[in-house]
Write a protein that holds these residues in place. Structure first.
Motif, mmCIF file in Angstrom:
data_model
loop_
_atom_site.group_PDB
_atom_site.id
_atom_site.type_symbol
_atom_site.label_atom_id
_atom_site.label_comp_id
_atom_site.label_asym_id
_atom_site.label_seq_id
_atom_site.Cartn_x
_atom_site.Cartn_y
_atom_site.Cartn_z
ATOM 1 N N SER A 7 1.014 -1.212 -0.018
ATOM 2 C CA SER A 7 -0.063 0.075 -0.011
ATOM 3 C C SER A 7 0.960 1.275 0.139
ATOM 4 O O SER A 7 2.181 1.058 0.366
ATOM 5 N N PHE A 8 0.365 2.253 -0.447
ATOM 6 C CA PHE A 8 0.994 3.574 -0.223
ATOM 7 C C PHE A 8 1.343 4.148 1.209
ATOM 8 O O PHE A 8 2.328 4.751 1.593
ATOM 9 N N GLN A 9 0.153 3.703 1.961
ATOM 10 C CA GLN A 9 0.611 3.921 3.369
ATOM 11 C C GLN A 9 1.746 3.176 4.076
ATOM 12 O O GLN A 9 2.646 3.586 4.631
ATOM 13 N N GLN A 10 1.794 1.962 3.569
ATOM 14 C CA GLN A 10 3.333 0.969 4.011
ATOM 15 C C GLN A 10 4.389 1.819 3.324
ATOM 16 O O GLN A 10 5.522 1.794 4.073
ATOM 17 N N PHE A 11 4.185 2.125 1.984
ATOM 18 C CA PHE A 11 5.405 2.710 1.678
ATOM 19 C C PHE A 11 6.026 3.957 2.434
ATOM 20 O O PHE A 11 7.073 3.893 2.476
ATOM 21 N N ASN A 12 5.165 4.840 2.875
ATOM 22 C CA ASN A 12 5.412 6.014 3.426
ATOM 23 C C ASN A 12 5.815 5.863 4.667
ATOM 24 O O ASN A 12 6.572 6.596 5.143
ATOM 25 N N LYS A 13 5.469 4.777 5.363
ATOM 26 C CA LYS A 13 5.875 4.641 6.776
ATOM 27 C C LYS A 13 7.422 3.864 6.580
ATOM 28 O O LYS A 13 7.953 4.388 7.693
ATOM 29 N N ILE A 62 5.979 -1.222 -5.567
ATOM 30 C CA ILE A 62 4.516 -1.175 -5.053
ATOM 31 C C ILE A 62 3.874 -2.478 -5.887
ATOM 32 O O ILE A 62 4.028 -2.481 -7.034
ATOM 33 N N ARG A 63 2.984 -3.022 -5.134
ATOM 34 C CA ARG A 63 2.106 -4.301 -5.692
ATOM 35 C C ARG A 63 0.910 -3.958 -6.217
ATOM 36 O O ARG A 63 0.014 -2.941 -5.518
ATOM 37 N N VAL A 64 0.619 -3.993 -7.272
ATOM 38 C CA VAL A 64 -0.611 -3.471 -8.049
ATOM 39 C C VAL A 64 -1.620 -4.850 -8.128
ATOM 40 O O VAL A 64 -1.088 -5.767 -8.073
#
Length: 231
Positions: free
Chosen positions: A104-110, A126-128
């Protein structure tokens, strides 16, 4: 061979068949000018890793233990994907990783800032969710409605956040190259603009290349065309 003389319990592997499979896989990756890497989820007999490394450059890992196995026994850093990353493990995980894919983008940002502090380069992806798969059982279908594996197109911004260098998808299971062709059609229709913004694409696994009748030339052509389009 007299198998009765082998002590039990024992794992018995036919090295000749393994070599034949590896040579077949190597023909595909050379013909398509791509890299095929081992998935520990499907095969993790580390006594064979010296042989496998003659043909394959690396492996995927979905946990800290698998990443450690890749680093210590396969002598290379892993391409890592996991739906969840634990803060207490992440620093050690990075030490064994060359690529880390986020769910998720949230996970990436973290976690992205942490990857930039690593002692070696780590490429983030990122997984799509292409929202298509020919897997018939929903329980095993990553693209089924409500799946939390990968991000749907509705969550994507106009441009990928800085630091995301790759796109990953995994929606097949014991499939053939024609199944992959259908997936790529959906992927390009939904995520085509983003494919031009990344450095690499990880197409997951789920191919039964050793099945009788598998069209390897079709797979090679499919992968070559895709790479030429987005290279």
């Amino acid at each position: 061979m007299d198998y009765s003389k082998i002590p039990s319990p024992t794992f018995v592997l036919n090295e000749k068949l393994l070599r034949e499979n590896l040579e077949l896989i190597n023909e595909v990756q050379k013909g398509a000018d791509i890299e095929i890497i081992l998935a520990f989820k499907g095969f993790a007999m580390w006594s064979t890793f010296p042989l496998i490394r003659r043909y394959l450059s690396g492996a995927t890992a979905s946990s800290l233990n698998e990443a450690r196995l890749c680093f210590k026994e396969m002598k290379t850093r892993a391409h890592v994907y996991s739906p969840i990353y634990f803060e207490k493990e992440f620093s050690e995980l990075m030490s064994y990783s060359s690529h880390i894919v986020f769910n998720s983008f949230q996970q990436f940002n973290k976690f992205y800032a942490e990857t930039q502090k690593a002692a070696h380069p780590i490429s983030c992806g990122i997984r799509v969710n292409p929202e298509y798969s020919d897997v018939e059982t929903d329980l095993y279908n990553p693209s089924a409605p409500g799946s939390r594996l990968g991000i749907g197109i509705e969550e994507f911004p106009d441009e990928l956040p800085k630091g995301i260098e790759g796109i990953h998808f995994h929606v097949l299971c014991e499939s053939d190259s024609f199944s992959l062709e259908k997936v790529l059609e959906k992927l390009e229709a939904k995520f085509g603009d983003y494919l031009h913004q990344v450095k690499w694409v990880n197409m997951g696994g789920g191919h039964l290349m050793t099945r009788k009748g598998y069209d390897h030339q079709h797979l090679i052509k499919l992968l070559k065309n895709f790479k030429e389009k987005y290279n």
